[in-house]
Scaffold this active site. Structure first.
Site, PDB file in Angstrom:
ATOM      1  N   SER A   1     -10.982   2.323  13.617  1.00 68.40           N
ATOM      2  CA  SER A   1     -10.022   1.420  12.904  1.00 68.40           C
ATOM      3  C   SER A   1      -9.696   0.358  13.922  1.00 68.40           C
ATOM      4  O   SER A   1      -9.948  -1.037  13.798  1.00 68.40           O
ATOM      5  CB  SER A   1      -9.093   1.418  12.554  1.00 68.40           C
ATOM      6  OG  SER A   1      -7.846   1.921  13.196  1.00 68.40           O
TER       7      SER A   1
ATOM      8  N   SER B   1      -7.433  -2.068   5.870  1.00 68.61           N
ATOM      9  CA  SER B   1      -8.502  -1.925   6.540  1.00 68.61           C
ATOM     10  C   SER B   1      -9.236  -1.375   5.369  1.00 68.61           C
ATOM     11  O   SER B   1      -8.750  -1.394   4.290  1.00 68.61           O
ATOM     12  CB  SER B   1      -7.138   0.080   6.495  1.00 68.61           C
ATOM     13  OG  SER B   1      -7.348  -0.388   8.148  1.00 68.61           O
TER      14      SER B   1
ATOM     15  N   HIS C   1      -2.686  -9.857  11.890  1.00 73.41           N
ATOM     16  CA  HIS C   1      -2.107  -8.557  11.280  1.00 73.41           C
ATOM     17  C   HIS C   1      -2.179  -7.748  12.603  1.00 73.41           C
ATOM     18  O   HIS C   1      -3.128  -7.685  13.184  1.00 73.41           O
ATOM     19  CB  HIS C   1      -3.148  -8.213  10.268  1.00 73.41           C
ATOM     20  CG  HIS C   1      -2.566  -6.648   9.823  1.00 73.41           C
ATOM     21  ND1 HIS C   1      -1.688  -6.563   9.970  1.00 73.41           N
ATOM     22  CD2 HIS C   1      -3.528  -5.645  10.331  1.00 73.41           C
ATOM     23  CE1 HIS C   1      -1.807  -4.810   9.067  1.00 73.41           C
ATOM     24  NE2 HIS C   1      -2.752  -4.688   9.965  1.00 73.41           N
TER      25      HIS C   1
ATOM     26  N   LYS D   1      -6.534  -7.618  21.505  1.00 65.78           N
ATOM     27  CA  LYS D   1      -7.412  -7.202  22.077  1.00 65.78           C
ATOM     28  C   LYS D   1      -8.512  -8.422  20.976  1.00 65.78           C
ATOM     29  O   LYS D   1      -9.675  -8.500  21.812  1.00 65.78           O
ATOM     30  CB  LYS D   1      -7.769  -5.401  21.383  1.00 65.78           C
ATOM     31  CG  LYS D   1      -6.700  -4.753  21.778  1.00 65.78           C
ATOM     32  CD  LYS D   1      -7.055  -2.991  21.887  1.00 65.78           C
ATOM     33  CE  LYS D   1      -6.658  -2.286  22.395  1.00 65.78           C
ATOM     34  NZ  LYS D   1      -6.998  -1.327  22.541  1.00 65.78           N
TER      35      LYS D   1
ATOM     36  N   ASN E   1       5.523  -1.524  12.650  1.00 64.28           N
ATOM     37  CA  ASN E   1       3.831  -2.029  11.847  1.00 64.28           C
ATOM     38  C   ASN E   1       4.401  -2.008  10.039  1.00 64.28           C
ATOM     39  O   ASN E   1       5.159  -0.990   9.563  1.00 64.28           O
ATOM     40  CB  ASN E   1       2.834  -1.138  11.280  1.00 64.28           C
ATOM     41  CG  ASN E   1       1.514  -1.655  11.052  1.00 64.28           C
ATOM     42  OD1 ASN E   1       1.439  -2.633  10.495  1.00 64.28           O
ATOM     43  ND2 ASN E   1       1.257  -0.534  10.470  1.00 64.28           N
TER      44      ASN E   1
ATOM     45  N   THR F   1       3.164   3.634  15.376  1.00 66.07           N
ATOM     46  CA  THR F   1       2.588   2.732  14.937  1.00 66.07           C
ATOM     47  C   THR F   1       3.367   2.510  13.606  1.00 66.07           C
ATOM     48  O   THR F   1       2.952   2.164  12.927  1.00 66.07           O
ATOM     49  CB  THR F   1       1.544   2.293  15.231  1.00 66.07           C
ATOM     50  OG1 THR F   1       0.146   3.245  14.219  1.00 66.07           O
ATOM     51  CG2 THR F   1       0.750   2.087  16.801  1.00 66.07           C
TER      52      THR F   1
ATOM     53  N   CYS G   1      -3.479  -4.074   3.841  1.00 70.48           N
ATOM     54  CA  CYS G   1      -3.073  -4.462   4.661  1.00 70.48           C
ATOM     55  C   CYS G   1      -3.549  -5.802   4.110  1.00 70.48           C
ATOM     56  O   CYS G   1      -2.711  -6.967   4.848  1.00 70.48           O
ATOM     57  CB  CYS G   1      -2.507  -4.418   6.257  1.00 70.48           C
ATOM     58  SG  CYS G   1      -2.173  -2.951   6.558  1.00 70.48           S
TER      59      CYS G   1
ATOM     60  N   GLU H   1       0.722  -1.222   0.093  1.00 71.38           N
ATOM     61  CA  GLU H   1      -0.034   0.109   0.158  1.00 71.38           C
ATOM     62  C   GLU H   1       1.061   1.076  -0.148  1.00 71.38           C
ATOM     63  O   GLU H   1       0.540   2.915   0.331  1.00 71.38           O
ATOM     64  CB  GLU H   1      -1.251  -0.247   1.430  1.00 71.38           C
ATOM     65  CG  GLU H   1      -0.251  -0.387   2.885  1.00 71.38           C
ATOM     66  CD  GLU H   1      -1.414  -0.329   3.299  1.00 71.38           C
ATOM     67  OE1 GLU H   1      -2.239   0.215   3.724  1.00 71.38           O
ATOM     68  OE2 GLU H   1      -1.184  -1.494   3.944  1.00 71.38           O
TER      69      GLU H   1
HETATM   70  N1  COA Z   1       1.241   1.957  30.612  1.00 72.33           N
HETATM   71  C1  COA Z   1       0.244   1.058  30.087  1.00 72.33           C
HETATM   72  N2  COA Z   1      -0.825   1.839  29.271  1.00 72.33           N
HETATM   73  C2  COA Z   1      -1.271   2.923  28.586  1.00 72.33           C
HETATM   74  C3  COA Z   1      -0.865   3.677  29.414  1.00 72.33           C
HETATM   75  C4  COA Z   1       0.555   3.477  30.953  1.00 72.33           C
HETATM   76  N3  COA Z   1       1.523   4.869  31.097  1.00 72.33           N
HETATM   77  N4  COA Z   1      -0.263   5.172  28.955  1.00 72.33           N
HETATM   78  C5  COA Z   1      -1.763   4.516  28.022  1.00 72.33           C
HETATM   79  N5  COA Z   1      -2.090   3.376  28.220  1.00 72.33           N
HETATM   80  C6  COA Z   1      -2.891   2.436  27.257  1.00 72.33           C
HETATM   81  C7  COA Z   1      -4.239   2.612  27.407  1.00 72.33           C
HETATM   82  O1  COA Z   1      -4.938   2.176  28.438  1.00 72.33           O
HETATM   83  C8  COA Z   1      -4.376   2.101  25.688  1.00 72.33           C
HETATM   84  O2  COA Z   1      -4.665   0.971  26.232  1.00 72.33           O
HETATM   85  P1  COA Z   1      -5.966  -0.529  25.771  1.00 72.33           P
HETATM   86  O3  COA Z   1      -6.174   0.769  24.131  1.00 72.33           O
HETATM   87  O4  COA Z   1      -6.537  -1.222  25.842  1.00 72.33           O
HETATM   88  O5  COA Z   1      -7.044   0.460  26.458  1.00 72.33           O
HETATM   89  C9  COA Z   1      -3.082   2.229  24.822  1.00 72.33           C
HETATM   90  O6  COA Z   1      -2.151   2.181  25.859  1.00 72.33           O
HETATM   91  C10 COA Z   1      -3.183   3.467  24.057  1.00 72.33           C
HETATM   92  O7  COA Z   1      -3.360   4.575  24.508  1.00 72.33           O
HETATM   93  P2  COA Z   1      -4.891   5.610  24.126  1.00 72.33           P
HETATM   94  O8  COA Z   1      -4.779   6.385  24.585  1.00 72.33           O
HETATM   95  O9  COA Z   1      -5.889   4.858  23.463  1.00 72.33           O
HETATM   96  O10 COA Z   1      -3.624   6.211  22.925  1.00 72.33           O
HETATM   97  P3  COA Z   1      -3.786   6.740  21.340  1.00 72.33           P
HETATM   98  O11 COA Z   1      -5.044   7.931  21.420  1.00 72.33           O
HETATM   99  O12 COA Z   1      -2.365   7.389  21.307  1.00 72.33           O
HETATM  100  O13 COA Z   1      -4.224   6.075  20.471  1.00 72.33           O
HETATM  101  C11 COA Z   1      -3.830   4.118  18.892  1.00 72.33           C
HETATM  102  C12 COA Z   1      -3.624   4.383  20.006  1.00 72.33           C
HETATM  103  C13 COA Z   1      -3.560   2.799  18.407  1.00 72.33           C
HETATM  104  C14 COA Z   1      -4.873   4.350  18.263  1.00 72.33           C
HETATM  105  C15 COA Z   1      -3.250   5.200  17.673  1.00 72.33           C
HETATM  106  O14 COA Z   1      -1.375   5.203  18.039  1.00 72.33           O
HETATM  107  C16 COA Z   1      -3.224   4.798  16.289  1.00 72.33           C
HETATM  108  O15 COA Z   1      -4.244   5.856  15.632  1.00 72.33           O
HETATM  109  N6  COA Z   1      -2.393   3.995  15.516  1.00 72.33           N
HETATM  110  C17 COA Z   1      -2.915   4.424  14.273  1.00 72.33           C
HETATM  111  C18 COA Z   1      -3.817   2.953  13.482  1.00 72.33           C
HETATM  112  C19 COA Z   1      -4.013   1.486  13.121  1.00 72.33           C
HETATM  113  O16 COA Z   1      -2.567   0.908  13.605  1.00 72.33           O
HETATM  114  N7  COA Z   1      -5.542   0.908  13.406  1.00 72.33           N
HETATM  115  C20 COA Z   1      -4.796  -0.821  14.062  1.00 72.33           C
HETATM  116  C21 COA Z   1      -6.142  -0.673  12.709  1.00 72.33           C
HETATM  117  S1  COA Z   1      -4.918  -1.498  11.299  1.00 72.33           S
END
Ligand code: COA
Length: 401
Positions: free
Chosen positions: A201, A308, A233, A242, A275, A152, A111, A79
């Site tokens: 996502s 996605s 993936h 999860k 990733n 990521t 992906c 991609e």
């Molecule tokens: N210690 C341990 N865990 C912690 C922490 C700490 N100090 N602080 C935060 N976390 C955990 C949160 O509880 C959360 O866990 P959970 O998802 O099990 O609830 C995790 O870390 C991520 O925190 P969050 O606040 O949700 O992060 P974010 O708003 O920065 O977003 C993603 C995380 C992954 C959504 C973001 O990086 C993203 O958009 N990535 C690209 C999209 C992607 O990969 N999508 C997947 C489908 S292909």
């Protein structure tokens, strides 16, 4: 006829960023990245690596002369392709010296591309049992500096030889698949960075997994206990966990423990690379095969692919007798062992250093890149690739062959 993975290898660039150090610079608790998201190191591609060179380097590690003669189909899942028209597969085909009587095509659906390529390869081998197909999944994941997706990112490629009488894993049973037109992650043609609705996502990934898993159980008549492990993936290593958690209570306590323990092993390589989009599921499979030394011949491994936009698929493979003898574990250990750490500042500078997009030419210093196959520049709108092992100075996309 048995059809499956005869060889599997990967390549990641020689540089990485420590996620703890990125967290400090971004004023985030390091545990958010290392535990909450589940990433330790992120592979960083120099400007001399693109999706074509990463794929070619991954394949170079595993192909022998017989493979090059027998491969008559190169399928390139990506991609982050380099051209709207010409496929990355054609460049890789030439850089590796594969039999000219071959098809070469690029496959796109986020992906999911390499999985689609595997399904095409199965059909091709079923019709042509003497053939071999080279399937590539190669990408550079870019969300942008200081964005939610930054932790990521990653870069790398997986290469697989699909054939009859495979030596590593035979595909077994049905596939379950599902598509829906959603906007959870995409990259418009004018952007070199992905757009993502991160939370959406994540939800969709889990929803697609539960849908295809339900469909698969009905089609195959199998349950969680039939699987030694399930590989996912992995945009980041917490993601698959999860999804697995969403169904794991269907299994007994001991099966739950086995699947969770094996899940952990299957995320080891991804945790240290980041990733790699299309190759990510297959990097996870490789991690399981190479890192879990007591994984028995004959084990059934589930595979969940998600691209996605979105397409999801669940299918399975059974490990062949003595499969471990046909892995390239030492090469991959060496790759991890010789990587060089870079600072956050160096990463940021490298992230901003992009190829010209106005049609101008550029010459790149490939001496700083230890990879055998590199991008040496752009001349007259055409990327110049070098395979140092063949001692070729500069070759373009075909005109100087
Ligand atoms: N210690 C341990 N865990 C912690 C922490 C700490 N100090 N602080 C935060 N976390 C955990 C949160 O509880 C959360 O866990 P959970 O998802 O099990 O609830 C995790 O870390 C991520 O925190 P969050 O606040 O949700 O992060 P974010 O708003 O920065 O977003 C993603 C995380 C992954 C959504 C973001 O990086 C993203 O958009 N990535 C690209 C999209 C992607 O990969 N999508 C997947 C489908 S292909």
């Amino acid at each position: 006829m048995e059809i499956g993975i005869d060889k599997i290898g990967f390549y990641a660039p020689h540089m990485y960023l420590d996620m703890n150090k990125l967290a400090v610079e971004r004023n985030v608790e390091p545990e958010k990245f290392t535990i909450g998201i589940g990433q330790e190191k992120m592979a960083i591609a120099p400007i001399t690596q693109d999706s074509v060179t990463l794929a070619a380097n991954a394949a170079l590690n595993i192909l022998d002369e017989e493979d090059k003669e027998k491969i008559d189909f190169v399928l390139f899942g990506t991609e982050t392709g380099i051209d709207h028209s010409k496929s990355g597969a054609v460049y890789v085909h030439r850089l590796l010296g594969i039999n000219p009587n071959a098809r070469a095509v690029e496959v796109k659906q986020a992906c999911y591309g390499a999985t689609a390529a595997i399904q095409m390869a199965k059909g091709h081998i079923a019709l042509n049992p003497e053939s071999k197909v080279l399937v590539l999944g190669s990408d550079i994941a870019r969300y942008g500096l200081k964005t939610g997706g930054e932790a990521t990112q990653g870069a790398g490629a997986v290469a697989m030889v699909i054939s009859a009488e495979p030596r590593v894993m035979r595909f077994e049973g049905p596939s379950a698949f599902y598509s829906d037109d959603i906007m959870d992650f995409w990259r418009p043609v004018y952007s070199d960075k992905a757009m993502v609705d991160g939370k959406f996502s994540n939800e969709q990934y889990i929803s697609f997994f539960t849908k295809v898993w339900k469909q698969y159980k009905e089609k195959a008549g199998l349950s969680l206990e039939d699987f030694e492990a399930i590989c996912f993936h992995l945009p980041y290593t917490k993601m698959g966990k999860k999804a697995l958690r969403a169904v794991i209570e269907e299994a007994s306590q001991s099966v739950q423990e086995r699947l969770m323990d094996n899940y952990q092993v299957s995320t080891e390589y991804n945790r240290n690379v980041g990733n790699i989009y299309t190759g990510s599921l297959y990097l996870s499979l490789l991690s399981l095969l190479e890192e879990k030394e007591d994984l028995a011949d004959g084990s059934l491994i589930g595979l969940f692919s998600y691209g996605s936009g979105a397409v999801g698929e669940f299918f399975a493979g059974r490990l062949q007798p003595n499969y471990r003898d046909h892995l390239f574990t030492e090469k991959h250990d060496e790759l991890f062992g010789t990587r060089k750490e870079i600072s956050v500042e160096e990463y940021e500078n490298m992230f901003e250093e992009t190829l010209p997009s106005d049609g101008s030419s550029i010459e790149l210093d490939i001496d700083a890149d230890p990879a055998p196959i590199c991008l040496s520049g752009i001349k007259e709108h055409s990327r110049q690739y070098v395979n140092k092992q063949r001692d070729v100075s500069t070759l373009s996309g075909g005109d100087s062959r």
